[in-house]
Design an enzyme around this catalytic site. Structure first.
Site, PDB file in Angstrom:
ATOM      1  N   ARG A  61      -1.789  -9.241   7.572  1.00  0.00           N
ATOM      2  CA  ARG A  61      -1.549  -9.421   9.012  1.00  0.00           C
ATOM      3  C   ARG A  61      -1.366 -10.865   9.466  1.00  0.00           C
ATOM      4  O   ARG A  61      -1.139 -11.104  10.635  1.00  0.00           O
ATOM      5  CB  ARG A  61      -2.671  -8.782   9.842  1.00  0.00           C
TER       6      ARG A  61
ATOM      7  N   HIS B  15       3.778   3.933  -1.974  1.00  0.00           N
ATOM      8  CA  HIS B  15       3.000   5.065  -1.447  1.00  0.00           C
ATOM      9  C   HIS B  15       3.673   6.431  -1.522  1.00  0.00           C
ATOM     10  O   HIS B  15       4.033   7.021  -0.511  1.00  0.00           O
ATOM     11  CB  HIS B  15       2.537   4.799  -0.022  1.00  0.00           C
TER      12      HIS B  15
ATOM     13  N   ASP C 294      -2.263   0.093   0.271  1.00  0.00           N
ATOM     14  CA  ASP C 294      -1.608   0.079   1.587  1.00  0.00           C
ATOM     15  C   ASP C 294      -2.640  -0.228   2.674  1.00  0.00           C
ATOM     16  O   ASP C 294      -2.597   0.337   3.771  1.00  0.00           O
ATOM     17  CB  ASP C 294      -0.875   1.396   1.874  1.00  0.00           C
TER      18      ASP C 294
END
Lengths: 427, 322, 207
Positions: free
Chosen positions: A62, A232, A305
């Protein structure tokens, strides 16, 4: 230089008789029973499983942009708490990691924090817009040595652009990590399309939207003789397609997340957006399939993830909430719960799926190495008798959006070492 | 005297929350209320005096908002209505903060209309008062289903064993979801009729039959419920044109003629006359559309009474707060 | 056996209407045997005729559940004695109670006015038991919303005392002095399978 450690009574890969392991000068110096402490600091770890430090191919740190949700410092500390010694930081930051400047900044922040190595992922396309290639080569040549490129969060849906990307990164042994999601089939999608979505009145995210892109990309990779990595994987159909592609000799690797190994779309029933994630939680049949795929090697690695979000982005209406779950601190325990305890994977295979193979896919030197004298001392210690209950408030991550809150997990990472220095653990 | 007096709140979030007995209790209560109001010279009952009902409409809906307002006022509750426009709701305040504000105001009942599925469930986690779902996204609209069931029973005398056909955009219809659940609970046999594009994946697990052929189903229908079809669905190819939709799935005069003598035609409104329903049918003797609106107020009074009227609510589900 | 507590439950009472007796009925003693109940209704019918000048303009409104039954019985006897039918209906008071929030949920009873309504009529409210008077107050409020009777009177089968409001009955079948620890159970064949009035300990119903 880091102090020397003596880990006493550990089981390498959970196998054989207990041994002592001395870490010195950043490496595994000795590995034998009955080592004398000498000047080493002793860590009593009788019966604990020793694994090579885990490597995550798929982490959202982030930073830059959403430091209220996570920073490189907090995210890598969470990684260390989960037994990771290296993470790949996804490119969907603000600004996007689509140039050497941003990837070097993230890489440098990781070095400064020192909790684990940070390998920045470069965006495939400028601004993740799916229109034009980023300067992939410049990022590869930068100090961050980027090898994994991904528009994760968004799919490189344009077939021509995907082909060019696959081809282009061959020059520096890069890999495209595709977030497989056909965008036109997932307009407004909120959760897996199926029985539960029909009941909840939430727009469906059909399996085929993932599977169609994976099939296309496997054929593209075969055609241009590139390697492809699939992020994923969440459906049975995807596992089937990957199995077929591998049987044909296509150079494709794939990952599965801990949450797709454990949870199903039934978790959406209370409209708690903690369980909103992309790709969405699927059915029990899909969960069974990804477990089988991970066991037989069709799915090469477990990747978290890890997607931290602030409470205001999660404690809201399902449709307004951002997708994603944290995962670094719980990944190994969830893999133990779903794969090791039921006998689907040995600890040695866990080391393969969570350390060796992700390091190879990411071309990450010094990680994913065997437990052997002379190798870098990147290690994780796992107490297999320390069941614990997940408490979001106790997260090391800055965010609290774990889907495993209140769940009892069977094993716990007690210590992590990065090049011989302890990055997690007490006492 | 507010905040549900420390007792447990129950909520009406889904038509599936109602057991058969609870659903019948709502309908029976509504019938008695209709009787009382028909005799009354003042049109108002003192039952919810001193209780506060908040109407929280995040999505425009004059008709449902008015219906709930009238229902609460006829029971003498204090009614506060927030529309999405012009309130803090439209200024980016989170649902959670809105909920905390309502808590501070001491709302006993909260009627919520929201464009996101599940928002009433989210709200129920944050408030002490009883939450009534007045339509959430493409999920449910339980009071619409209750008023529809009430209207059917009023016209045909029963629900058990009736063959109810619901026609139109089931995929995006909260009315259809709630009606399928409630009518099934009450023993009716429901058939959904729609083009395959407007049926959700997973519909085969719903407690109803599914058909693509309206003409085959109509003669066997006691009740035909037409759903509003939104013109904007055309733009994303759910069907080629409103003309073709109308030809295959519209209830026109020719189709209405094959219905049994007592069969009724319903529509939750607002109608697209000439698309899903012909004006002659909408205004014809089979149509219950006007009584559906009138019954809406009575049924919502019954729901508010049963949720707020006593120390322990008589219907609905409990939700853990926090 | 089934019976029920009087609906006009008194101070602090919590029982719902028409709830069956769950305690040991042998703990209760009869205060009005079945055969006497009919005689009492006959007498009340005569009194109504006397006090209303032959029953002209009279409307009987029973308070559900047992008041409605009693109103029908009373109407039948008045017709038998005077030869003319008496308009009869029911008046549910649930929505007008002042104790709704102190109790569990209640289903609504029927409100059913005879044709011609109550305007300018001589309305006799009929209930099984008169206790605190709160039911009657609620009935007067409900009646006020339905029209404007010329006169309103009250007929009860049993007056057990302990009024909390300035209310008295015009026609009383039987005065039964009670303690607050006791409960009156009126049973009628139409609702309970047999006729009778029992006086029992308060915990009989709540056991």
């Amino acid at each position: 230089m880091a102090e020397s450690w003596l880990l006493r009574g550990v089981l390498p890969y959970g196998e054989g008789a207990p041994v002592d392991v001395r870490l010195a000068d950043g490496r595994v110096a000795e590995l034998a029973p009955g080592l004398a402490p000498g000047s080493s600091r002793v860590l009593e770890a009788a019966g604990q499983v020793l694994l090579p430090g885990l490597v995550d191919l798929h982490t959202h740190l982030r930073e830059p942009g959403r430091e209220d949700a996570e920073t490189v410092e907090t995210g890598t500390r969470a990684a260390a708490a989960g037994g990771f010694t290296a993470v790949h930081a996804m490119a969907n930051t603000d600004p996007v990691a689509d140039n050497a400047g941003v990837v070097e900044q993230v890489w440098r922040l990781g070095r400064e924090a020192g909790h684990c190595d940070v390998a920045p992922v470069g965006a495939v396309t400028i601004g993740l817009r799916g229109e034009a290639l980023s300067e992939l080569g410049t990022m590869a040549d930068s100090a961050a040595r980027v090898r994994v490129f991904s528009d994760d969060g968004l799919c490189v849906s344009d077939a021509s652009l995907m082909r060019r990307a696959l081809e282009y990164v061959k020059a520096f042994d890069g890999v495209i990590a595709q977030h497989a999601q056909e965008p036109r089939l997932t307009v407004g999608a909120q959760m897996n399309e199926g029985v539960v979505s029909s009941r909840l009145g939430l727009t469906g995210w059909p399996s085929v939207a993932e599977e169609a892109v994976i099939a296309r990309d496997c054929l593209l990779a075969a055609h241009v003789r590139s390697r492809l990595h699939v992020c994923h994987v969440s459906t049975r159909g995807s596992v089937d397609i990957l199995r077929l592609a591998k049987a044909r000799g296509i150079d494709v690797t794939a990952e599965v997340t801990p949450h797709h190994l454990l949870l199903t779309d039934e978790a959406a029933c209370g409209y708690d957006a903690t369980f909103k994630v992309n790709p969405p939680l699927r059915t029990q049949d899909d969960v069974d399939a990804v477990r089988e795929g991970l066991a037989d090697g069709t799915l090469d690695v477990v990747a978290t993830d890890h997607a931290p979000h602030t409470s205001q982005d999660k404690e809201t209406e399902w449709g307004a909430a951002l997708p994603g779950m944290t995962g670094l601190e719980t990944a190994l325990a969830v893999v133990a719960e779903t794969m090791v305890l039921p006998g689907r994977l040995t600890w040695r295979q866990v080391a393969d799926r969570m350390s060796a193979r992700p390091a190879v896919i990411g071309r990450l030197e010094g990680h994913g190495r065997p437990l052997a004298v002379g190798e870098p001392a990147n290690l994780a210690l796992v107490d297999t008798g320390a069941a614990w209950t997940v408490d979001p408030a106790a997260s090391v991550s800055r965010s609290r959006n774990t889907p495993f809150a209140g769940r009892r997990l069977p094993v716990r990472v007690t210590a992590t070492f990065l090049r011989g220095a302890r990055t997690h653990g007490e006492g | 005297m507010s905040g549900a007096g420390g007792s447990t709140s129950r909520h009406l979030l889904s038509a599936g929350d109602l057991s058969r007995d609870e659903a019948l209790l709502v309908l029976d209560t509504a019938a008695e209320l209709e009787q009382v109001l028909a005799s009354s010279t003042v049109g108002k009952l003192p039952t919810l005096r001193g209780r506060t009902v908040v109407n929280l409409f995040f999505e425009d809906s004059t008709r449902t908002k008015t219906s709930f307002e009238l229902a609460a006022k006829r029971l003498s509750a204090d009614v506060i209505s927030f529309a999405a426009k012009g309130s803090s709701v439209s200024k980016g305040e989170s649902l959670k903060d809105t909920a905390l504000t309502l808590e501070a105001m001491g709302a006993d009942g909260i009627v919520i209309r929201h464009s996101w599925s599940g928002a009433p469930v989210n709200l129920a986690h944050h408030v002490r008062g009883a939450v009534v779902n007045a339509g959430d996204g493409t999920h449910e609209h339980p009071t619409q289903a209750l008023l529809d069931a009430y209207t059917v029973r009023q016209r045909l005398g029963r629900l058990e064993g009736l063959r109810v056909t619901i026609v139109g955009d089931v995929l995006h219809s909260r009315v259809a979801r709630s009606n399928v659940l409630l009518l099934h609970t009450l023993g009716a046999e429901v058939t959904l009729v729609a083009p395959p594009t407007l049926l959700p994946v997973g519909v085969e697990t719903w407690p109803c039959a599914v058909s693509y052929d309206l003409d085959a189903v109509l003669p066997k229908s006691d009740v035909v419920m037409m759903l509003r079809v939104q013109r904007e669905r055309m733009g994303v190819s759910y069907f080629p044109s409103s003309r073709e939709y109308s030809r295959r799935y519209g209830l026109d005069v020719r189709r209405a003629a094959v219905l049994g003598d007592d069969a009724i035609v319903m529509h939750p409104g607002p109608m697209n006359r000439g698309i899903e329903i012909a004006p002659e049918v909408a205004d014809g003797p089979r149509s219950t559309i006007v009584s559906q609106v009138a019954n809406g107020v009575t049924v919502r009074m019954a729901v508010l009474y049963l949720l707020l009227g006593s120390a322990e609510p008589a219907i609905g589900v409990e939700v853990t707060r926090g | 056996m089934t019976a029920a507590q009087s609906r006009d439950d008194g101070p602090g009472a919590r029982g719902a209407r028409a709830r069956p007796v769950t305690g040991d009925p042998s703990a209760a003693r009869p205060v009005l045997p079945p055969e006497q109940l009919a005689r009492v209704v006959d007498r009340m019918a005569h009194e109504v005729l006397e006090k209303t000048g032959g029953g002209d303009g009279v409307v009987l409104l029973g308070i559900p559940t047992r008041g409605t039954v009693l109103a029908q019985r009373l109407a039948a006897r008045i017709e038998a004695f005077a030869g003319a039918p008496v308009p009869t209906g029911s008046l549910d008071i649930t929505l007008y109670r002042d104790d709704l929030r102190l109790r569990g949920p209640r289903a609504l009873g029927a409100t059913d006015l005879p044709p011609g309504g109550v305007d300018d009529r001589h309305v006799v409210l009929v209930d099984d038991v008169l206790f605190s008077g709160r039911s009657v107050r609620a009935a007067l409020d409900a009646l006020g919303d339905l029209g404007r009777p010329r006169v309103v009177q009250l007929a009860v089968l049993v007056d057990r005392g302990h009024r909390e409001l300035p209310i008295r009955a015009d026609y009383v079948g039987r005065n039964v002095p009670t303690s607050l620890q006791e409960t009156i159970h009126v049973m009628l064949a139409e609702t309970d399978g047999r006729d009778g009035v029992l006086l029992g300990p308060a915990d009989l119903e709540r056991a």
